[in-house]
Design a protein around this motif. Structure first.
Motif, short mmCIF file in Angstrom:
data_model
loop_
_atom_site.label_atom_id
_atom_site.label_comp_id
_atom_site.label_asym_id
_atom_site.label_seq_id
_atom_site.Cartn_x
_atom_site.Cartn_y
_atom_site.Cartn_z
N VAL A 75 34.81 42.92 27.68
CA VAL A 75 36.05 43.68 27.91
C VAL A 75 36.03 44.32 29.29
N PHE A 76 34.88 44.87 29.67
CA PHE A 76 34.77 45.52 30.97
C PHE A 76 34.94 44.52 32.11
N ALA A 77 34.33 43.33 31.96
CA ALA A 77 34.35 42.32 33.03
C ALA A 77 35.71 41.67 33.18
N PHE A 78 36.37 41.38 32.06
CA PHE A 78 37.58 40.57 32.13
C PHE A 78 38.89 41.35 32.01
N PHE A 79 38.81 42.60 31.60
CA PHE A 79 40.05 43.35 31.40
C PHE A 79 40.08 44.68 32.16
N VAL A 80 38.97 45.43 32.13
CA VAL A 80 38.97 46.74 32.76
C VAL A 80 38.72 46.62 34.26
N LEU A 81 37.65 45.91 34.64
CA LEU A 81 37.27 45.82 36.04
C LEU A 81 38.34 45.20 36.93
N PRO A 82 38.99 44.08 36.52
CA PRO A 82 40.04 43.51 37.39
C PRO A 82 41.19 44.47 37.70
N GLU A 83 41.40 45.49 36.84
CA GLU A 83 42.47 46.44 37.10
C GLU A 83 42.18 47.32 38.31
N SER A 84 40.90 47.37 38.72
CA SER A 84 40.54 48.19 39.88
C SER A 84 40.65 47.43 41.19
N VAL A 85 41.11 46.17 41.13
CA VAL A 85 41.20 45.36 42.35
C VAL A 85 42.20 45.98 43.31
N SER A 86 41.75 46.18 44.53
CA SER A 86 42.64 46.70 45.57
C SER A 86 43.52 45.59 46.10
N GLN A 87 44.78 45.90 46.32
CA GLN A 87 45.72 44.92 46.86
C GLN A 87 45.73 44.91 48.38
N GLN A 88 44.92 45.78 48.99
CA GLN A 88 44.88 45.85 50.45
C GLN A 88 43.95 44.77 50.98
N ARG A 89 44.39 44.07 51.99
CA ARG A 89 43.59 43.01 52.59
C ARG A 89 42.47 43.63 53.42
N LEU A 148 28.17 46.75 36.15
CA LEU A 148 28.12 45.76 35.09
C LEU A 148 26.85 44.93 35.18
N CYS A 149 26.44 44.56 36.41
CA CYS A 149 25.20 43.82 36.60
C CYS A 149 24.01 44.64 36.11
N GLY A 150 24.00 45.94 36.42
CA GLY A 150 22.89 46.78 35.99
C GLY A 150 22.79 46.88 34.48
N LEU A 151 23.92 47.05 33.79
CA LEU A 151 23.90 47.13 32.33
C LEU A 151 23.40 45.82 31.72
N THR A 152 23.87 44.69 32.26
CA THR A 152 23.44 43.39 31.73
C THR A 152 21.95 43.19 31.94
N ILE A 169 21.37 45.47 20.09
CA ILE A 169 21.85 45.75 21.44
C ILE A 169 22.91 44.74 21.89
N TRP A 170 22.69 43.43 21.61
CA TRP A 170 23.67 42.44 22.07
C TRP A 170 24.96 42.45 21.24
N PRO A 171 24.88 42.54 19.89
CA PRO A 171 26.14 42.66 19.14
C PRO A 171 26.97 43.88 19.56
N ALA A 172 26.28 44.95 19.99
CA ALA A 172 27.00 46.15 20.38
C ALA A 172 27.45 46.09 21.85
N LEU A 173 26.59 45.55 22.71
CA LEU A 173 26.86 45.60 24.14
C LEU A 173 27.71 44.43 24.63
N ALA A 174 27.51 43.23 24.05
CA ALA A 174 28.20 42.05 24.57
C ALA A 174 29.73 42.20 24.56
N PRO A 175 30.36 42.64 23.46
CA PRO A 175 31.83 42.79 23.51
C PRO A 175 32.29 43.79 24.56
N LEU A 176 31.50 44.88 24.73
CA LEU A 176 31.87 45.87 25.75
C LEU A 176 31.77 45.28 27.15
N LEU A 177 30.73 44.46 27.40
CA LEU A 177 30.57 43.83 28.70
C LEU A 177 31.72 42.87 28.99
#
Length: 685
Positions: free
Chosen positions: A526-540, A492-496, A516-524
Motif C-alpha cells: 500500500v505504501f509503495a503503490f498508493f501512498v508514496l506516489p502521491e508525494s511525487v512532485s510535479q516540478q521538473r 520503504l527500502c529500510g523497512l523491507t 512479520i511478513w503477513p503483517a508488513l507485506a500489505p503495508l509495504l
C-alpha cells in the motif's frame, strides 16, 4: 480553342505562364469545367496551392462571366511540401492544372454568348526569389474545343470523399477524423489544411488508425478555428483525397502510424534486428548494473549437463516472457490512446520504487547481510531461480535502445500485434542468447572457473555494482518525484531490509518468520503503490547543460526551424544509461559548445524521464520506440537521424561544416497586391 495572356499589359513575360482551356463548349443548365494550366519557363520555378503555407499567397481569380453564370471553388491537385529556412510551403513543381467548375443557367444563351475572361493573380518562386504574376485570359464559350489533356488533368485533381469527417481542438492540437477505408495503404500521410494559419505547418503530424477512420493530429497555429474544415489528405507520390469536416467527436485512440510506414523493413529483417539488438544489450552500458546477476548464472553453468540446460532454458524463458509482457502492455496501452514508448515502466513512480527496493535487497544479500533460501538474489540453483533471474534481467535491462534494436522496436509499433509480439520475443531471445549458448555448448562451459569457495567472495564483490545500481535508482527517484518522494522510497527500502534481516536470523535459529511478513507485506505494498506516489512532485528537475538547450515542444521546434539556423535535437531520460554515456562523451563537452556557438546551432532537448505525451507522439512519428534519439536539422531540408552511439567529434564536425557564422533566414514574401509590372523580390520559395 484556348485563351492566352494579354501580354500588351505586362512588359515582362510571366515566369509561370497561364493558359485557359475548356472541357468542350458550354451547355445550358449544365456544369462547365474550365482549366487553368500553368507552365514554368524553367524547372526552378514553382507555384502554390490555395493555402501557400508559411509564406507567399494563394491564387486569386477575378471572373467576368455572363449574367447568371457562376464560378465555383477551384479544384487543385495534391501539393508538395517544401521547407526553406524552417518555413513550410505548399507548392507545385513543374506544370500543374487547376480546374474551375462554371455553373451555366438553364436559360443561358449558348449560341452567341459574350466572351468570358478571368484575371489571375498568383505567385511564382524559386528557392531564392519570388515574383508576383498577373495574367488576363479570355475564352469564347460557344467555340471552345475540348482539350485532349482534360482526362489527365481531372485524374490529377484530388477526389472528394463521399462522407464528411469531424474535427476537434484538444490540448492545442487539431484532431481530424477522416473516413478512409482501413484497406487503403498510406505510404507517407500528410494533411494539407486549407484554412490559413490554423495549424503549425512545420510541426510533426501524428496519424492513428481506428477501423475505417484515420485520425490526424496536427499542432495548432495562430489562426482562428473555422466553422467547417477542408483540406487534402496526401498519401505520397502525388496521390491523395480532398475532405471536409464538421466540428464533432473524434475517436480518442487508435493504432499509431508513422510517415513511411510502408517502407518498413520486412518482418524477417526486423526480427533479425531485434535479435541482434537484444544480443548487443548484453554489452550496452545500460545493462552493466545487472551483470552481477548474470555472472552468478555463468558460474552455475558449470554444473551437470542436464542441469545446465534446464537453467539456460529457464533463464531464457524468463527473459522472453518479460519482453513479451512489456511489449504486450506497451501495445495495449497505445491502442487505448496512451502516448507511451519503450521503457515506459520506469516512468511510473510505483514501479521505480519496486525496483529500488529490489536493488537494495539484492545488494544486502550479496554483501552477506542476510541469507534466505530460494531467493533469486542468492544465485541459487534450480529452474525457478533461473526463471526469476531472467524475468528481472529483462525488466531492468531493456530501458535503453541500442543499435539494430531501435529500428526493430520502431517497426513493432506499426506492425500488426502478432508480428509486433514476435519482435519482442526475438529481442528477449537475443538478450538471453549468451546464456542459452553456455547451457547447450559444454566446450564453452568448460572454460568457466570451477564452482568453489571463490563464488562467495565473488558474490560479495558484486555487491558493489548492485549498490551503485541502487544509488542510481535512488537518484532517479529523486529526479522523478522530488525530495519527499526520494526520502519515502528510502524509508520503504529500510523497512523491507529490516524485515529480511529479521526473517533470515530467525530461520538461522530454526524458527519461522512469524507474523512479520503477513503483517508488513500489505503495508509495504500500500505504501509503495498508493501512498508514496502521491508525494511525487510535479516540478521538473532540469539538469544543467553546457549547451543551454531549449526544452522541446512542437512550438519550440517550429520556431527554431523558422530561424534558419541548424538545430541539434536530442531526446534523453535519466533512466537511460546509454543517453548519459553519450552526453558525457559527445554532448556535454567544451568543444561541442564552442562549435555550436560558432555555427549558430540551436540546441534543443526533450527530457523523457517523466511521461510526456508530446515527446511520445514525436518519437512515434519518427519511427522510434524509445530513447536515445538524436536529430540534426540543417537550415534547409529534412532532419537527419544520428547514430544512437555518438562519437566524441560527431557533433563538432556537423557544426563546423556549417561555417563560423550563423546563417540568416531570408525574409518571407509579404502578402500584397501584385503590380502589373512586378520586380523580383526576395522570398522563401
Amino acid at each position: 480553342m484556348f485563351a492566352t495572356a494579354l501580354d500588351a499589359q505586362a512588359p515582362r513575360e510571366n515566369t509561370i505562364r497561364a493558359e485557359l482551356f475548356a472541357d468542350g463548349p458550354a451547355q445550358a443548365g449544365e456544369e462547365w469545367t474550365l482549366a487553368l494550366h500553368f507552365t514554368p519557363v524553367a524547372e526552378e520555378w514553382h507555384g502554390y496551392w490555395r493555402n501557400p503555407g508559411d509564406a507567399g499567397y494563394g491564387m486569386e481569380l477575378d471572373w467576368q462571366l455572363p449574367p447568371g453564370w457562376e464560378a465555383g471553388e477551384p479544384l487543385y491537385p495534391v501539393p508538395e511540401q517544401l521547407v526553406i529556412s524552417g518555413l513550410m510551403n505548399h507548392i507545385y513543381e513543374g506544370p500543374y492544372t487547376v480546374l474551375v467548375p462554371i455553373r451555366v443557367p438553364a436559360g443561358a444563351d449558348i449560341d452567341d454568348p459574350p466572351a468570358i475572361s478571368v484575371e489571375a493573380d498568383y505567385l511564382a518562386c524559386t528557392d531564392t526569389i519570388c515574383v508576383p504574376q498577373q495574367a488576363r485570359l479570355t475564352l469564347d464559350p460557344s467555340d471552345a474545343a475540348r482539350d485532349p489533356r482534360f482526362d489527365r488533368w481531372r485524374a490529377e485533381i484530388a477526389p472528394l470523399l463521399d462522407r464528411e469527417g469531424s474535427f476537434a481542438i484538444e490540448n492545442d492540437r487539431l484532431r481530424i477524423a477522416i473516413p478512409v477505408p482501413a484497406a487503403l495503404e498510406l505510404a507517407a500521410p500528410h494533411v494539407f489544411v486549407g484554412e490559413p494559419d490554423l495549424v503549425d505547418y512545420t510541426a510533426t503530424q501524428a496519424f492513428f488508425r481506428d477501423g475505417d477512420t484515420l485520425i490526424a493530429e496536427v499542432p495548432l497555429g495562430r489562426g482562428e478555428v473555422p466553422a467547417t474544415l477542408s483540406g487534402i489528405l496526401a498519401f505520397g507520390d502525388g496521390e491523395g483525397v480532398r475532405f471536409t469536416a464538421q466540428p464533432g467527436a473524434v475517436p480518442a485512440s487508435g493504432t499509431a502510424l508513422a510517415p513511411g510506414a510502408d517502407e518498413l523493413p520486412s518482418v524477417w529483417l526486423a526480427l533479425l534486428g531485434a535479435l541482434i539488438g537484444g544480443l548487443l544489450l548484453n554489452i550496452m552500458p545500460c545493462v552493466f548494473p545487472i551483470l552481477s546477476l548474470k555472472a552468478l548464472s555463468l558460474a552455475k553453468a558449470g554444473r551437470a549437463e542436464g542441469a545446465a540446460r534446464r537453467d539456460a532454458l529457464a533463464y531464457t524463458a524468463g527473459v522472453v516472457l518479460a519482453c513479451l509482457a512489456l511489449g504486450a502492455a506497451l501495445l495495449a496501452l497505445r491502442a487505448a490512446g496512451e502516448q507511451i514508448g519503450w521503457a515506459f515502466q520506469l516512468q511510473e513512480p510505483a514501479v521505480l520504487v519496486g525496483l529500488l527496493v529490489l536493488a537494495v535487497a539484492i545488494t544486502a544479500n550479496f554483501a552477506g547481510a542476510y541469507e534466505l533460501p530460494g531467493l533469486i538474489m542468492r544465485g541459487g540453483t534450480g529452474g525457478a531461480s533461473s526463471f526469476a533471474t531472467g524475468l528481472l534481467a529483462a525488466f531492468v535491462a531493456t530501458p535503453c535502445t541500442g543499435p539494430f534494436m531501435a529500428a526493430a522496436l520502431g517497426a513493432a509499433l506499426l506492425l500488426p500485434w502478432e508480428q509486433a509480439l514476435l519482435l519482442f520475443a526475438a529481442l528477449g531471445l537475443g538478450l538471453a542468447f549468451p546464456f542459452l549458448l553456455l547451457g547447450f555448448v559444454p566446450a564453452l562451459r568448460s572454460r568457466l572457473p570451477k564452482p568453489g569457495p571463490w563464488m562467495d567472495t565473488f558474490r560479495k564483490a558484486m555487491a558493489i555494482p548492485m549498490g551503485l545500481t541502487a544509488l542510481a535508482l535512488l537518484w532517479l527517484a529523486w529526479r522523478l518525484g522530488g525530495a519527499l518522494f526520494g526520502i519515502g522510497a528510502l524509508l520503504l527500502c529500510g523497512l523491507t531490509l529490516a524485515a529480511l534481516v529479521y526473517t533470515s536470523r530467525r530461520r538461522a535459529r530454526g524458527k519461522t518468520s512469524g507474523y512479520i511478513w503477513p503483517a508488513l507485506a500489505p503495508l509495504l505494498v500500500v505504501f509503495a503503490f498508493f501512498v508514496l506516489p502521491e508525494s511525487v512532485s510535479q516540478q521538473r528537475n532540469d539538469v544543467e547543460s553546457l549547451l543551454d538547450p531549449v526544452e522541446y515542444s512542437d512550438a519550440a521546434l517550429a520556431e527554431a526551424r523558422a530561424s534558419g539556423q541548424p538545430i541539434f535535437l536530442w531526446f534523453t531520460a535519466d533512466w537511460c544509461l546509454t543517453c548519459k554515456v553519450n552526453e558525457s562523451v559527445a554532448i556535454e563537452r567544451d568543444a561541442t559548445q564552442e562549435a555550436f556557438e560558432a555555427a549558430g546551432v540551436i540546441a534543443m532537448r526533450g527530457d523523457w524521464t517523466r511521461r510526456d505525451e508530446e515527446i511520445a507522439r514525436f518519437l512515434t512519428a519518427q519511427g522510434a520506440a524509445g530513447v536515445p534519439l538524436y536529430l540534426w536539422y540543417p537550415p534547409e531540408g529534412e532532419a537527419r537521424t544520428l547514430p544512437q552511439v555518438l562519437t566524441p567529434d560527431l557533433l563538432v564536425d556537423l557544426a563546423q561544416a556549417r561555417g563560423s557564422s550563423p546563417p540568416t533566414a531570408p525574409a518571407p514574401v509579404a502578402e500584397s497586391d501584385p503590380s502589373p509590372a512586378p520586380e523580383p523580390a526576395p522570398g522563401t520559395g
